[in-house]
Design a protein around this motif. Structure first.
Motif, mmCIF file in Angstrom:
data_model
loop_
_atom_site.group_PDB
_atom_site.id
_atom_site.type_symbol
_atom_site.label_atom_id
_atom_site.label_comp_id
_atom_site.label_asym_id
_atom_site.label_seq_id
_atom_site.Cartn_x
_atom_site.Cartn_y
_atom_site.Cartn_z
ATOM 1 N N ASP A 201 68.132 -28.913 45.719
ATOM 2 C CA ASP A 201 66.791 -29.034 46.294
ATOM 3 C C ASP A 201 65.858 -29.765 45.329
ATOM 4 O O ASP A 201 65.116 -30.672 45.725
ATOM 5 C CB ASP A 201 66.206 -27.647 46.585
ATOM 6 N N PRO A 219 59.127 -29.438 52.477
ATOM 7 C CA PRO A 219 58.836 -28.060 52.909
ATOM 8 C C PRO A 219 58.721 -27.938 54.425
ATOM 9 O O PRO A 219 59.120 -26.915 55.000
ATOM 10 C CB PRO A 219 57.496 -27.758 52.216
ATOM 11 N N GLU A 220 58.191 -28.970 55.077
ATOM 12 C CA GLU A 220 58.066 -28.933 56.533
ATOM 13 C C GLU A 220 59.441 -28.929 57.195
ATOM 14 O O GLU A 220 59.651 -28.257 58.211
ATOM 15 C CB GLU A 220 57.239 -30.129 57.005
ATOM 16 N N TRP A 222 62.188 -27.610 55.946
ATOM 17 C CA TRP A 222 62.774 -26.293 55.794
ATOM 18 C C TRP A 222 62.091 -25.263 56.689
ATOM 19 O O TRP A 222 62.718 -24.295 57.136
ATOM 20 C CB TRP A 222 62.750 -25.863 54.327
ATOM 21 N N THR A 223 60.817 -25.478 56.988
ATOM 22 C CA THR A 223 60.144 -24.608 57.946
ATOM 23 C C THR A 223 60.745 -24.797 59.333
ATOM 24 O O THR A 223 61.000 -23.817 60.050
ATOM 25 C CB THR A 223 58.632 -24.920 57.984
ATOM 26 N N PRO A 244 65.005 -19.775 53.269
ATOM 27 C CA PRO A 244 64.034 -20.861 53.408
ATOM 28 C C PRO A 244 62.749 -20.656 52.630
ATOM 29 O O PRO A 244 62.220 -21.612 52.042
ATOM 30 C CB PRO A 244 63.767 -20.891 54.918
ATOM 31 N N ASN A 245 62.212 -19.431 52.601
ATOM 32 C CA ASN A 245 60.944 -19.211 51.903
ATOM 33 C C ASN A 245 61.047 -19.493 50.415
ATOM 34 O O ASN A 245 60.146 -20.090 49.816
ATOM 35 C CB ASN A 245 60.464 -17.775 52.132
ATOM 36 N N ARG A 247 63.190 -21.500 49.011
ATOM 37 C CA ARG A 247 63.378 -22.941 48.849
ATOM 38 C C ARG A 247 62.034 -23.653 48.959
ATOM 39 O O ARG A 247 61.734 -24.560 48.176
ATOM 40 C CB ARG A 247 64.338 -23.472 49.912
ATOM 41 N N ILE A 248 61.247 -23.251 49.939
ATOM 42 C CA ILE A 248 59.946 -23.888 50.138
ATOM 43 C C ILE A 248 59.043 -23.667 48.926
ATOM 44 O O ILE A 248 58.350 -24.592 48.475
ATOM 45 C CB ILE A 248 59.293 -23.354 51.431
ATOM 46 N N ASP A 249 59.060 -22.458 48.383
ATOM 47 C CA ASP A 249 58.246 -22.177 47.194
ATOM 48 C C ASP A 249 58.652 -23.070 46.030
ATOM 49 O O ASP A 249 57.800 -23.610 45.317
ATOM 50 C CB ASP A 249 58.374 -20.704 46.797
ATOM 51 N N ASN A 252 57.531 -26.691 46.593
ATOM 52 C CA ASN A 252 56.095 -26.860 46.333
ATOM 53 C C ASN A 252 55.791 -26.842 44.840
ATOM 54 O O ASN A 252 54.922 -27.581 44.353
ATOM 55 C CB ASN A 252 55.302 -25.771 47.057
#
Length: 268
Positions: A201, A219-220, A222-223, A244-245, A247-249, A252
């Motif tokens: 990632d 991030p979008e 993965w959402t 996913p959360n 990964r998104i963190d 960012n």
């Protein structure tokens, strides 16, 4: 005494066989070299294509091809600038789209990439494809497949290269190879550890940015991927940790550096 000698030998081999992941600097086990690994990976890739309906000649397939080449070119330039030329030795990039309703994509060692049509709607557009492409290319650049097979060989007492392992236990070595690249599941799908996924990632975010794709779309993506799996079993692309959360963190958190690469690419 014999056990002690064997232990010291194995320990020495383990230390000698350590490599570093390009760019991240993490130590990894490398009991086999690309000169042995890549021919096996290329043979398996060709077999997957021969047994699949390849639709790279479609508009979506050409988009996958275009994104792949663009990211590969940017990564090659970047690695050379950083002094990691040897990382790409033996690589032969190839990008194909396979007609099957599977939400997944993968990249074998040496840059052999496959997307499935099932993931294209979640990608939505070329930048979404770049999110996935950067991630999968990162697996190959970081030699995750080699590391996974090396770990399997060590745990099973198969020391030395692939040929030596084949001599010791051919059936087990073959199984380790298939498992290292997810072969034996559906069409060669790769499943990596949490550490590998997060590393891919991070590197992939930079790779897509270097190629001129806006990393803020990651991030979008993965959402969207998370929403696509709501109330159902997760897609193959989400079948391993982290969630996913997380990964998104991480994406960012790594965004400032990726944005520097993206802004630099826009000035070329």
């Amino acid at each position: 005494m014999l056990k002690k000698i064997s232990f010291l030998f194995a320990l020495g081999l383990l230390i000698y066989s350590c490599a570093r992941v390009p760019l991240s600097g993490r130590n990894q086990l490398a009991l086999i070299g690309n000169e042995e690994l890549l021919p096996l990976a290329y043979e398996q890739y060709d077999q997957v294509l021969a047994e699949s309906r390849v639709v790279t000649n479609t508009s979506e397939g050409q988009m996958v091809l275009r994104v792949g080449r663009r990211i590969a070119d940017a990564v090659e330039v970047y690695l050379k600038e950083k002094g990691y030329d040897e990382t790409l030795e033996g690589f032969a990039w190839e990008f194909n789209l396979i007609q099957e309703d599977i939400v997944n994509a993968w990249c074998m060692p040496g840059g052999k990439v496959a997307f499935y049509t099932g993931i294209i709607p979640i990608c939505e557009d070329e930048t979404g494809i770049a999110v996935v492409m950067g991630h999968e290319v990162a697996h190959a650049i970081a030699h995750h497949g080699r590391e996974r097979m090396s770990n399997g060989m060590l745990l099973n007492g198969l020391l030395g290269g692939v040929q030596a392992a084949m001599g010791q236990n051919p059936s087990l070595t073959q199984n380790l190879f298939l498992q290292a690249f997810g072969v034996g599941g559906q069409l060669g799908m790769l499943k990596f550890s949490r550490r590998h996924e997060l590393e891919a990632d991070q590197l992939g975010l930079n790779f897509m940015a270097l190629a001129g794709y806006d990393p803020r779309d990651a991030p979008e993506f993965w959402t969207r991927m998370s929403n696509a799996s709501s109330g159902e079993s997760p897609p193959e692309f989400l079948s391993t940790h982290p969630g996913p959360n997380r990964r998104i963190d991480q994406l960012n958190n790594n965004m400032p550096q990726a944005m520097e690469y993206y802004e630099r690419s826009q000035k070329r």
